[in-house]
Design a protein around this motif. Structure first.
Motif, PDB file in Angstrom:
ATOM      1  N   TYR A  95       0.849  -1.190   0.000  1.00 26.56           N
ATOM      2  CA  TYR A  95       0.000   0.000   0.000  1.00 26.56           C
ATOM      3  C   TYR A  95       0.886   1.242   0.000  1.00 26.56           C
ATOM      4  O   TYR A  95       1.626   1.474   0.964  1.00 26.56           O
ATOM      5  CB  TYR A  95      -0.890   0.053   1.252  1.00 26.56           C
TER       6      TYR A  95
ATOM      7  N   SER B 212      -5.454  -6.835   6.397  1.00 25.66           N
ATOM      8  CA  SER B 212      -5.950  -5.508   6.043  1.00 25.66           C
ATOM      9  C   SER B 212      -6.737  -4.952   7.221  1.00 25.66           C
ATOM     10  O   SER B 212      -7.078  -5.679   8.165  1.00 25.66           O
ATOM     11  CB  SER B 212      -6.861  -5.571   4.812  1.00 25.66           C
TER      12      SER B 212
ATOM     13  N   ASN C 201      -5.403   2.399   1.549  1.00 27.64           N
ATOM     14  CA  ASN C 201      -5.512   1.281   2.489  1.00 27.64           C
ATOM     15  C   ASN C 201      -6.761   1.361   3.354  1.00 27.64           C
ATOM     16  O   ASN C 201      -6.973   0.533   4.237  1.00 27.64           O
ATOM     17  CB  ASN C 201      -4.265   1.184   3.371  1.00 27.64           C
TER      18      ASN C 201
END
Length: 256
Positions: free
Chosen positions: A167, A182, A209
């Motif tokens: 990211y 994540s 992100n």
């Protein structure tokens, strides 16, 4: 506390102002959230030692850090996902071969392979301290997240390291986590582990992100300074982080 909802907040470009600080107005809003039985949770690519002052200023005791690699709720650790040493070593050699640098993260420490212009730029960008040098520290310390410091070579890393997600959150660096880790995955883990899966969730974000964060929440809120992709998937686009966007959205949804 008998929570009735959960609110997840990204930091840079979202909960923080242009100087990476919590304003008094945002701090008061977080207190009001808690009084209204809403659990506020920071969800960030940073690690805990980088946000202790922020958490204190915001009156928040819960966080998802390192893009989902570590979770704490009401002061208690509930999840820690570690990267295996062989994976780190392979990336370590590739990063140095390409003239980049690598930072290592766990909940209590940050260290790096060396100080480059891009590394200094990345930490200056988020008003954070330059980490100490310890190139092979990953051999004896746990690592939840990595940071590739460099402005080029993203295509190379994504092709050669499918076991990682990259990211780019500053012009100088890429947060690097295990595939599948994540903010969104961490939200699901947090809800299931704490028994709060039945509560409505509100997600606030501005960056790439934060896509997984918003996808995992019932109500998706993009900051006015967010990119087009995040705005398109949002249920509500609030004002910019520098224009009272957090408070505007919280009032809109009657959370404060």
């Amino acid at each position: 506390m008998n929570y009735q909802a959960i609110a997840f907040f990204d930091l840079d470009g979202t909960l923080l102002d242009q100087n990476s600080r919590i304003t008094p107005e945002v701090a008061d809003a977080m207190l009001a959230l808690k009084e209204n039985h809403v659990l506020p949770v920071i969800a960030t690519g940073r690690t805990e030692i980088e946000i202790l002052d922020i958490r204190q200023a915001a009156h928040i005791d819960s966080n998802i850090v390192m893009n989902g690699g570590y979770i704490r709720v009401d002061g208690e650790e509930i999840y820690s996902d570690l990267i295996e040493k062989p994976q780190i070593e392979r990336l370590y050699h590739a990063v140095l071969d390409h003239g980049d640098q690598l930072s290592y993260y766990n909940e209590g420490a940050i260290w790096c392979t060396g100080h480059s212009e891009d590394l200094i730029g990345a930490y200056t960008f988020i008003h954070s301290k330059i980490p100490p040098i310890d190139p092979l520290g990953f051999q004896n310390k746990p690592v939840n997240m990595l940071l590739v410091l460099g402005r080029e070579n993203r295509d190379f890393y994504e092709a050669e390291f499918p076991e990682f997600d990259f990211y780019r959150n500053t012009p100088y660096s890429m947060d690097t986590v295990k595939k599948g880790v994540s903010k969104g995955a961490a939200i699901k883990i947090l809800r299931e582990t704490t028994g709060l899966s039945h509560l409505p969730t509100f997600g606030f974000g501005d960056g790439p992100n934060d896509k997984a964060l918003l996808q995992a929440c019932d109500t998706k809120i993009a900051m006015g300074n967010a990119g087009d992709e995040l705005k398109e998937m949002a249920d509500f686009v609030t004002k910019k982080n520098t224009e009272g966007g957090i408070i505007h959205a919280l009032k809109h949804f009657q959370l404060i």
